[in-house]
Design a protein around this motif. Structure first.
Motif, mmCIF file in Angstrom:
data_model
loop_
_atom_site.group_PDB
_atom_site.id
_atom_site.type_symbol
_atom_site.label_atom_id
_atom_site.label_comp_id
_atom_site.label_asym_id
_atom_site.label_seq_id
_atom_site.Cartn_x
_atom_site.Cartn_y
_atom_site.Cartn_z
ATOM 1 N N VAL A 143 -54.512 53.225 -130.254
ATOM 2 C CA VAL A 143 -53.322 53.945 -129.786
ATOM 3 C C VAL A 143 -52.281 52.926 -129.332
ATOM 4 O O VAL A 143 -52.574 52.061 -128.496
ATOM 5 C CB VAL A 143 -53.679 54.891 -128.621
ATOM 6 C CG1 VAL A 143 -52.413 55.517 -128.034
ATOM 7 C CG2 VAL A 143 -54.616 55.984 -129.112
ATOM 8 N N PRO A 144 -51.072 52.979 -129.886
ATOM 9 C CA PRO A 144 -50.078 51.944 -129.546
ATOM 10 C C PRO A 144 -49.574 52.075 -128.107
ATOM 11 O O PRO A 144 -49.223 53.158 -127.653
ATOM 12 C CB PRO A 144 -48.951 52.207 -130.548
ATOM 13 C CG PRO A 144 -49.085 53.645 -130.925
ATOM 14 C CD PRO A 144 -50.559 53.940 -130.868
ATOM 15 N N ARG A 145 -49.575 50.970 -127.397
ATOM 16 C CA ARG A 145 -49.010 50.881 -126.052
ATOM 17 C C ARG A 145 -48.096 49.652 -126.045
ATOM 18 O O ARG A 145 -48.480 48.575 -125.618
ATOM 19 C CB ARG A 145 -50.116 50.747 -124.991
ATOM 20 C CG ARG A 145 -51.069 51.929 -124.927
ATOM 21 C CD ARG A 145 -50.375 53.182 -124.415
ATOM 22 N NE ARG A 145 -51.281 54.338 -124.380
ATOM 23 C CZ ARG A 145 -50.892 55.582 -124.118
ATOM 24 N NH1 ARG A 145 -49.615 55.818 -123.855
ATOM 25 N NH2 ARG A 145 -51.752 56.566 -124.132
ATOM 26 N N GLN A 146 -46.875 49.836 -126.554
ATOM 27 C CA GLN A 146 -46.010 48.706 -126.861
ATOM 28 C C GLN A 146 -44.947 48.419 -125.811
ATOM 29 O O GLN A 146 -44.140 47.509 -125.991
ATOM 30 C CB GLN A 146 -45.311 48.954 -128.214
ATOM 31 C CG GLN A 146 -46.248 49.113 -129.385
ATOM 32 C CD GLN A 146 -45.508 49.402 -130.673
ATOM 33 O OE1 GLN A 146 -44.292 49.667 -130.661
ATOM 34 N NE2 GLN A 146 -46.206 49.348 -131.798
ATOM 35 N N LEU A 147 -44.899 49.173 -124.729
ATOM 36 C CA LEU A 147 -43.833 48.973 -123.743
ATOM 37 C C LEU A 147 -43.885 47.570 -123.158
ATOM 38 O O LEU A 147 -44.972 46.990 -123.005
ATOM 39 C CB LEU A 147 -43.962 49.992 -122.615
ATOM 40 C CG LEU A 147 -43.764 51.461 -122.984
ATOM 41 C CD1 LEU A 147 -43.972 52.318 -121.748
ATOM 42 C CD2 LEU A 147 -42.388 51.695 -123.575
ATOM 43 N N PRO A 148 -42.730 47.012 -122.822
ATOM 44 C CA PRO A 148 -42.734 45.709 -122.130
ATOM 45 C C PRO A 148 -43.557 45.798 -120.858
ATOM 46 O O PRO A 148 -43.579 46.840 -120.185
ATOM 47 C CB PRO A 148 -41.245 45.475 -121.818
ATOM 48 C CG PRO A 148 -40.505 46.303 -122.804
ATOM 49 C CD PRO A 148 -41.367 47.504 -123.058
ATOM 50 N N PRO A 149 -44.231 44.721 -120.484
ATOM 51 C CA PRO A 149 -45.079 44.771 -119.282
ATOM 52 C C PRO A 149 -44.256 44.897 -118.017
ATOM 53 O O PRO A 149 -43.100 44.487 -117.951
ATOM 54 C CB PRO A 149 -45.818 43.428 -119.330
ATOM 55 C CG PRO A 149 -44.922 42.528 -120.122
ATOM 56 C CD PRO A 149 -44.258 43.406 -121.145
ATOM 57 N N GLN A 150 -44.880 45.487 -116.991
ATOM 58 C CA GLN A 150 -44.240 45.556 -115.673
ATOM 59 C C GLN A 150 -44.561 44.266 -114.921
ATOM 60 O O GLN A 150 -45.709 44.020 -114.564
ATOM 61 C CB GLN A 150 -44.779 46.756 -114.885
ATOM 62 C CG GLN A 150 -44.464 48.088 -115.528
ATOM 63 C CD GLN A 150 -44.882 49.237 -114.645
ATOM 64 O OE1 GLN A 150 -44.217 49.585 -113.682
ATOM 65 N NE2 GLN A 150 -46.004 49.857 -114.981
ATOM 66 N N ARG A 151 -43.531 43.463 -114.690
ATOM 67 C CA ARG A 151 -43.749 42.161 -114.049
ATOM 68 C C ARG A 151 -43.812 42.259 -112.536
ATOM 69 O O ARG A 151 -44.387 41.425 -111.879
ATOM 70 C CB ARG A 151 -42.644 41.192 -114.477
ATOM 71 C CG ARG A 151 -42.677 40.881 -115.968
ATOM 72 C CD ARG A 151 -41.582 39.888 -116.350
ATOM 73 N NE ARG A 151 -41.652 39.530 -117.751
ATOM 74 C CZ ARG A 151 -41.108 40.233 -118.728
ATOM 75 N NH1 ARG A 151 -40.454 41.339 -118.435
ATOM 76 N NH2 ARG A 151 -41.217 39.853 -119.983
ATOM 77 N N ARG A 152 -43.171 43.264 -111.975
ATOM 78 C CA ARG A 152 -43.138 43.405 -110.516
ATOM 79 C C ARG A 152 -42.819 44.854 -110.193
ATOM 80 O O ARG A 152 -42.342 45.597 -111.055
ATOM 81 C CB ARG A 152 -42.080 42.489 -109.899
ATOM 82 C CG ARG A 152 -40.659 42.823 -110.342
ATOM 83 C CD ARG A 152 -39.649 41.937 -109.661
ATOM 84 N NE ARG A 152 -39.805 40.544 -110.036
ATOM 85 C CZ ARG A 152 -38.806 39.654 -110.007
ATOM 86 N NH1 ARG A 152 -37.609 40.028 -109.623
ATOM 87 N NH2 ARG A 152 -39.011 38.405 -110.362
ATOM 88 N N PRO A 153 -43.071 45.277 -108.975
ATOM 89 C CA PRO A 153 -42.717 46.658 -108.609
ATOM 90 C C PRO A 153 -41.214 46.890 -108.757
ATOM 91 O O PRO A 153 -40.401 45.985 -108.556
ATOM 92 C CB PRO A 153 -43.156 46.755 -107.143
ATOM 93 C CG PRO A 153 -44.155 45.658 -106.959
ATOM 94 C CD PRO A 153 -43.734 44.561 -107.883
ATOM 95 N N LEU A 154 -40.873 48.100 -109.127
ATOM 96 C CA LEU A 154 -39.463 48.456 -109.257
ATOM 97 C C LEU A 154 -38.839 48.529 -107.869
ATOM 98 O O LEU A 154 -39.361 49.205 -106.981
ATOM 99 C CB LEU A 154 -39.324 49.796 -109.973
ATOM 100 C CG LEU A 154 -37.910 50.209 -110.386
ATOM 101 C CD1 LEU A 154 -37.367 49.282 -111.457
ATOM 102 C CD2 LEU A 154 -37.922 51.646 -110.912
ATOM 103 N N VAL A 155 -37.721 47.845 -107.684
ATOM 104 C CA VAL A 155 -37.075 47.778 -106.378
ATOM 105 C C VAL A 155 -35.803 48.598 -106.387
ATOM 106 O O VAL A 155 -34.940 48.434 -107.256
ATOM 107 C CB VAL A 155 -36.748 46.310 -105.999
ATOM 108 C CG1 VAL A 155 -35.963 46.259 -104.690
ATOM 109 C CG2 VAL A 155 -38.023 45.504 -105.880
#
Length: 838
Positions: A143-155
């Motif tokens: 199953v494709p999971r292509q989203l860019p990685p989350q590098r840090r919590p959203l501020v």
């Protein structure tokens, strides 16, 4: 023995599949001859056949369903025509699987649907042979999971996440969902949407696809450009398990829609350039969602049912939080004031704040103060914030600029030259000059030469130079923000970028022409406002000097005063530039035309600064009249600021100047001003002498408005000296005369003073009635004055206190103080003193 029609169709299909990988082979060329023979009897056969010289893999790309339709149609034609039957059976004998034509053939009836190696049919007789080019069947991909990685919590994006949640939940369940998140370069669109979709992963069990559509690369000059939808579709189809992908874009779109029609899938199309680039990639499934990010608004997608969320910059406190999270840490906590200065210099743009934070992380001993100094030098964050030597903020803006049509690019550069913090469509029309939207600013021969005026539509076909079209492209590119109907502003980081381009890419003549039109527009509009608000102040000599430029449309006193109020810093910028450029006449005349701004709204420092500049310009211009008007008007500003000795000096110089020129009106103006200084310093006899002399001079010159103003000053003097009866007589005359002359503002001032004189003289009812009338007048849109509204409230409180009504007095004093807090701190302090003694 001829083959039965049903057996012939099955044999044809089996042979076509067997020979399907041999496109261009003798078998397929001969089949073309068979098709042409059959087409003589049944033209529909030709529409089902791709010519043998088509792209080599076209046969492979054809679905088995298409081949089945061709086989069935050929078999039916053979059953109806002997010549067709001969050619079809001959081709079968040569190319059917096996050494001989089989005695028993497959029979496929009903509406057969064939997908890859599987066959679905109502009846199957014999054996079905499926031949494929490759070997074993490929395993289904994960199953494709292509989203860019989350590098840090959203501020600091909680409100934007809630907005996306509302758009998603409010969408009709039966139709595919499309969201567009647009915003300025570096504002954090991809970070926000990626985070949001990561959080929703469980809602899309069939996968999350991602594609960078390369909108930013549309501005390169190396042959690059936005990613084609066809290439994106190829990647998406393979990610979803397709073993082969059609070469034709339309067929890829059809296969994409078919494969995803029931999938619960999320697709992120990042950095889109145009609506047309996005449309082939839209999902057809109501269970899925397509999210598009773009620097452009992509308004064209509204017709496709898109919901739009525009992402803005961060609030200062949120930007400080981001600065601390990225690398500022303790330094931010220890010096929050400087941290706020840093994020302000970064324009609260997430990209710029993150880069500043990265600099702090890379230099653990670097102070916030040092970073602030670095950001405030030169072009500021445009040059100071770098990654591996590249000024990334400037680069991002350069890329957005290169995508603009020529008309919008030229307007962008010219706007950057203006000393203005806001722009009206009327002003932009005035400075447009030869701006003609329709081609971009890309260099000749570049991929962008001759791009259309808008990423979503054609350019201006007649090159009319319509400023509205040019502005529209700037708004679409998020290089300009709309602040109200027909009003716009630059982001703090965009302004220096536009200014730099204006200074380097506009010729000296173009720069001078743009700024000249800007000053002319300011002068023309300020003069129009003056004519509405204080018609008696307008000087005849300036009528012939008003430039031939269309001013902003002003019709009512409220509109005129609002224009002066919102454009005060622009007027200062125009005066200062005129002084630097040596446009002396425009400099002092523009200061003179702004008189209603000064007398109504009392911006004291602005008043003094513009008149100092205007006075020097009038002297350089050799205008005696201009010099006299600058001295008397400027002295009023000095007097209002409490600088009495300097104000008296300006009035004395104005009197000397007017006496030498024999200008009776200016003499009276200067003497009246000296009388006001005496009144404010409690020298009542001296004040009365000055005002009486000014009254005589004004009456002798036939200056009725000036005479009424002198009578009002005499009434004020008598009121201050405690002679309430004399004050009421002078003020009644002044009010009547000013009202008859249409001087609503000056008449209301006389009415307020009359109300106070009557109330102080014992006529409480008459005095409070007139004070209330004046108060309502000062609150009206035509005569609005917060200063005089405050004075009227104060005097109503004074009258209530005199009547032993402390509750009413407190109510009036508090209302006056709240007004004065915005416009006059000294007056607000006086109200605090009154409240302490009620």
């Amino acid at each position: 023995m001829p083959i039965p029609e049903s057996g012939r169709a099955a044999a044809l299909l089996s042979a076509m599949v067997a020979r399907g990988t041999e496109r261009g082979s003798p078998a397929w060329r001969e089949l073309g001859e068979v098709v042409r023979t059959a087409a003589g009897q049944d033209p529909s056969v030709a529409r089902l056949w791709s010519p043998p010289d088509a792209q080599p893999d076209a046969a492979t790309a054809r679905s088995l369903q298409d081949l089945a339709r061709l086989a069935t149609t050929l078999a039916a034609s053979a059953g109806a025509d002997a010549r067709t039957a001969s050619t079809v059976d001959g081709w079968l004998r040569r190319y059917a699987p096996g050494p001989d034509r089989p005695e028993h053939t497959n029979s496929i009836g009903g509406a057969a649907v064939l997908h890859g190696p599987s066959v679905q049919a109502r009846d199957i007789h014999g054996s079905v042979h499926v031949h494929q080019r490759s070997g074993p069947e490929k395993p289904r991909p994960p199953v494709p999971r292509q989203l860019p990685p989350q590098r840090r919590p959203l501020v600091a994006r909680e409100s934007d996440v809630r907005a996306l949640d509302r758009l998603r939940s409010g969408h009709p369940a039966e139709s595919p969902q499309l969201l567009v998140v647009s915003g300025f370069a570096g504002v954090g669109k991809t970070t926000l949407v990626s985070h949001w979709l990561h959080e929703l992963a469980s809602s899309f069990p069939d996968g999350q696809l991602y594609a960078d559509l390369g909108g930013r690369s549309a501005a390169t000059e190396d042959g690059g450009g936005p990613v084609r939808a066809s290439a994106v579709l190829e990647g998406f189809l393979f990610a979803l398990g397709a073993h082969s992908v059609p070469a034709d874009t339309a067929q890829r779109v059809a296969l994409w829609r078919s494969l995803t029609s029931r999938l619960r899938l999320a697709v992120l199309l990042d950095d889109a350039y145009t609506s047309a680039q996005v449309r082939p990639l839209l999902l057809g499934s109501p269970a899925g969602i397509t999210v598009v990010t773009s620097r452009n608004h992509l308004t064209g997608l509204l017709v496709d049912g898109a919901s739009v969320h525009r992402l803005g910059t961060l609030a200062p406190e949120s930007a400080v939080e981001l600065l601390a999270a990225g690398g500022g840490g303790q330094r931010v906590a220890q010096d929050p004031e400087t941290a706020r200065e840093v994020v302000t210099l970064c324009g609260c743009l997430p990209l710029a704040v993150c880069l500043a934070s990265a600099q702090l992380a890379a230099r653990p001993h670097h102070t916030l103060s040092a970073l602030a100094r670095s950001l405030s030098r030169g072009q500021g964050p445009l040059d100071a914030l770098r990654v591996e030597g590249e000024a990334v903020v400037r680069t991002a803006l350069d890329l957005s600029y290169r995508l603009l049509p020529a008309g919008s690019a030229a307007l962008y550069r010219r706007m950057g030259l203006l000393p203005a913090d806001r722009f009206d469509l009327s002003l932009l029309t005035a400075i447009s000059g030869d701006v003609t939207p329709g081609r971009t600013d890309g260099p000749p021969g570049s991929p962008h030469e001759g791009r259309p005026a808008s990423p979503d539509g054609p350019g201006d076909p007649d090159g009319s130079g319509d400023a509205d079209l040019a502005v529209g492209a700037l708004l679409e590119a998020n290089l300009l923000e709309e602040t109200g109907p027909g009003t716009y502003r630059f982001h703090d980081l965009v302004r220096p970028h536009a200014r730099s381009l204006g200074e380097t890419r506009e010729s000296p003549a173009q720069r001078e022409g743009t700024l000249r039109r800007f000053v002319d527009w300011c002068l023309a509009t300020a003069t129009a406002a003056e004519s509405i608000l204080t018609p008696g102040h307008r000087m005849a000599a300036r009528d012939s000097a008003v430039p031939d430029v269309a001013p902003a449309a002003l019709e009512t006193p409220a509109e005129a005063l609002a224009w002066l109020d919102t454009h005060r810093t622009i007027l200062l910028g125009a005066v200062q530039h005129s002084a630097r450029a040596g446009w002396h006449t425009a400099c002092w005349q523009l200061t003179d035309a702004a008189w209603p701004l000064f007398v109504r709204l009392r911006p004291r420092e602005l008043w003094i600064e513009m008149h100092r500049t205007g006075l020097a310009a009038a002297r350089s211009d050799g205008s005696r009249e201009g010099e006299g008007r600058m001295l008397t008007s400027g002295a009023i500003g000095l007097r209002d600021a409490g600088r009495y000795p300097e104000a008296a000096d300006w009035y004395a110089r104005a009197l000397e100047h007017a006496t030498a020129d024999g200008d009776v009106r200016q003499q009276a103006q200067a003497i009246n001003g000296l009388g006001h200084i005496s009144l404010l310093t409690h020298q009542y006899d001296e004040a009365r002498t000055h005002f009486e002399q000014a009254l005589r001079l004004r009456e002798s010159a036939g200056y009725a408005r000036g005479a009424a103003l002198s009578r009002r000053r005499l009434g004020e003097t008598a009121l201050a000296a405690g002679d309430h009866g004399t004050a009421a007589r002078y003020l009644t005359d002044a009010f009547t005369q000013l009202e008859s002359q249409g001087e609503g503002y000056e008449a209301a001032r006389a009415l307020a003073l009359l109300g106070r004189a009557l109330a102080c003289g014992g006529d409480h009812e008459g005095g409070t009635r007139r004070l209330r009338e004046a108060l309502e007048t000062f609150r009206s849109s035509d005569v609005r004055s917060e200063h005089w509204e405050g004075y009227s409230l104060e005097w109503l409180g004074e009258a209530a206190a005199r009547q032993d009504d402390p509750a009413e007095a407190v109510r009036r004093y508090e209302a006056a103080r709240n007004l004065f807090l915005r416009v006059s701190p000294a007056d607000a302090q006086r109200m605090d003193d009154r409240l302490r003694h009620v």
